[in-house]
Design an enzyme around this catalytic site. Structure first.
Site, PDB file in Angstrom:
ATOM      1  N   ASP A 104      15.837   2.298   5.009  1.00  0.00           N
ATOM      2  CA  ASP A 104      16.871   1.813   5.923  1.00  0.00           C
ATOM      3  C   ASP A 104      18.263   2.079   5.360  1.00  0.00           C
ATOM      4  OD1 ASP A 104      15.093   0.943   7.787  1.00  0.00           O
ATOM      5  OD2 ASP A 104      14.876  -1.028   6.900  1.00  0.00           O
TER       6      ASP A 104
ATOM      7  N   CYS B 224      12.558   1.141   1.687  1.00  0.00           N
ATOM      8  CA  CYS B 224      12.118   1.209   3.093  1.00  0.00           C
ATOM      9  C   CYS B 224      12.803   2.336   3.861  1.00  0.00           C
ATOM     10  CB  CYS B 224      12.386  -0.118   3.785  1.00  0.00           C
ATOM     11  SG  CYS B 224      14.135  -0.535   3.808  1.00  0.00           S
TER      12      CYS B 224
ATOM     13  N   CYS C 292      16.355  -4.097   8.653  1.00  0.00           N
ATOM     14  CA  CYS C 292      15.565  -5.117   9.347  1.00  0.00           C
ATOM     15  C   CYS C 292      16.359  -6.413   9.502  1.00  0.00           C
ATOM     16  CB  CYS C 292      14.317  -5.394   8.526  1.00  0.00           C
ATOM     17  SG  CYS C 292      14.746  -6.130   6.950  1.00  0.00           S
TER      18      CYS C 292
ATOM     19  N   CYS D 261      15.618  -6.041   0.736  1.00  0.00           N
ATOM     20  CA  CYS D 261      16.539  -5.853   1.857  1.00  0.00           C
ATOM     21  C   CYS D 261      17.939  -6.367   1.512  1.00  0.00           C
ATOM     22  CB  CYS D 261      16.031  -6.580   3.096  1.00  0.00           C
ATOM     23  SG  CYS D 261      14.299  -6.232   3.461  1.00  0.00           S
TER      24      CYS D 261
HETATM   25 FE1  FES Z   1      14.470  -2.087   5.139  1.00  0.00          FE
HETATM   26 FE2  FES Z   1      14.553  -4.709   5.216  1.00  0.00          FE
HETATM   27  S1  FES Z   1      12.814  -3.471   5.468  1.00  0.00           S
HETATM   28  S2  FES Z   1      16.166  -3.337   4.864  1.00  0.00           S
END
Ligand code: FES
Length: 143
Positions: free
Chosen positions: A36, A34, A59, A103
């Protein structure tokens, strides 16, 4: 309900958020799936993780798993902290929806990266101790 009470609790009231001024290990990892990122700070004293904090742009599931992961490694030896898997964290949170499993890997990898940094600062090659970082098993298998 999609998320367990435990996940909601750690998401709305995350433990150990922030930075550690006297950290002697800092790890930053990105989530291949993702994009992140997560930063983990650890304070190690005589082989024991006496304090830990994290910051994430991830998230809600990433926040909840990191919060739980920091609670699970605080007060543990480095050896025990390295045994912490994202699976154990997800179990402690009473599960996550399958699309959110990736995640939880962010927390596991950030712990490893912080420990690797701790060893590097001591002039010790972390490779044999910590292993590969960024090898996201969940990410490559859950599609
Ligand atoms: Fe990226 Fe959860 S969607 S850490």
């Amino acid at each position: 309900m999609l998320y367990s009470d435990k996940v909601m609790d750690h998401f709305t009231n995350p433990r150990n958020v922030g930075e550690l001024a006297d950290a002697n290990g800092i790890g930053e990892v990105g989530n291949a799936k993702c994009g992140d990122i997560m930063k983990m700070y650890i304070k190690v004293d005589k082989g024991v993780i006496t304090d830990v904090k994290f910051k994430t742009f991830g998230c809600g599931a990433a926040i909840a798993t990191s919060s739980m992961a920091t609670e699970m490694i605080k007060g543990k030896t480095i050896e025990d902290a390295l045994k912490l898997t994202n699976k154990a964290v997800v179990e402690a949170l009473e599960g996550l929806p399958p699309v959110k499993i990736h995640c939880s890997v962010l927390a596991e990898q950030a712990v490893r990266a912080a420990v690797a940094d701790y060893y590097k600062r001591l002039g010790i090659d972390p490779g044999p101790i910590v292993g590969e970082i960024g090898d996201c098993h969940a990410c490559s298998h859950d599609e």
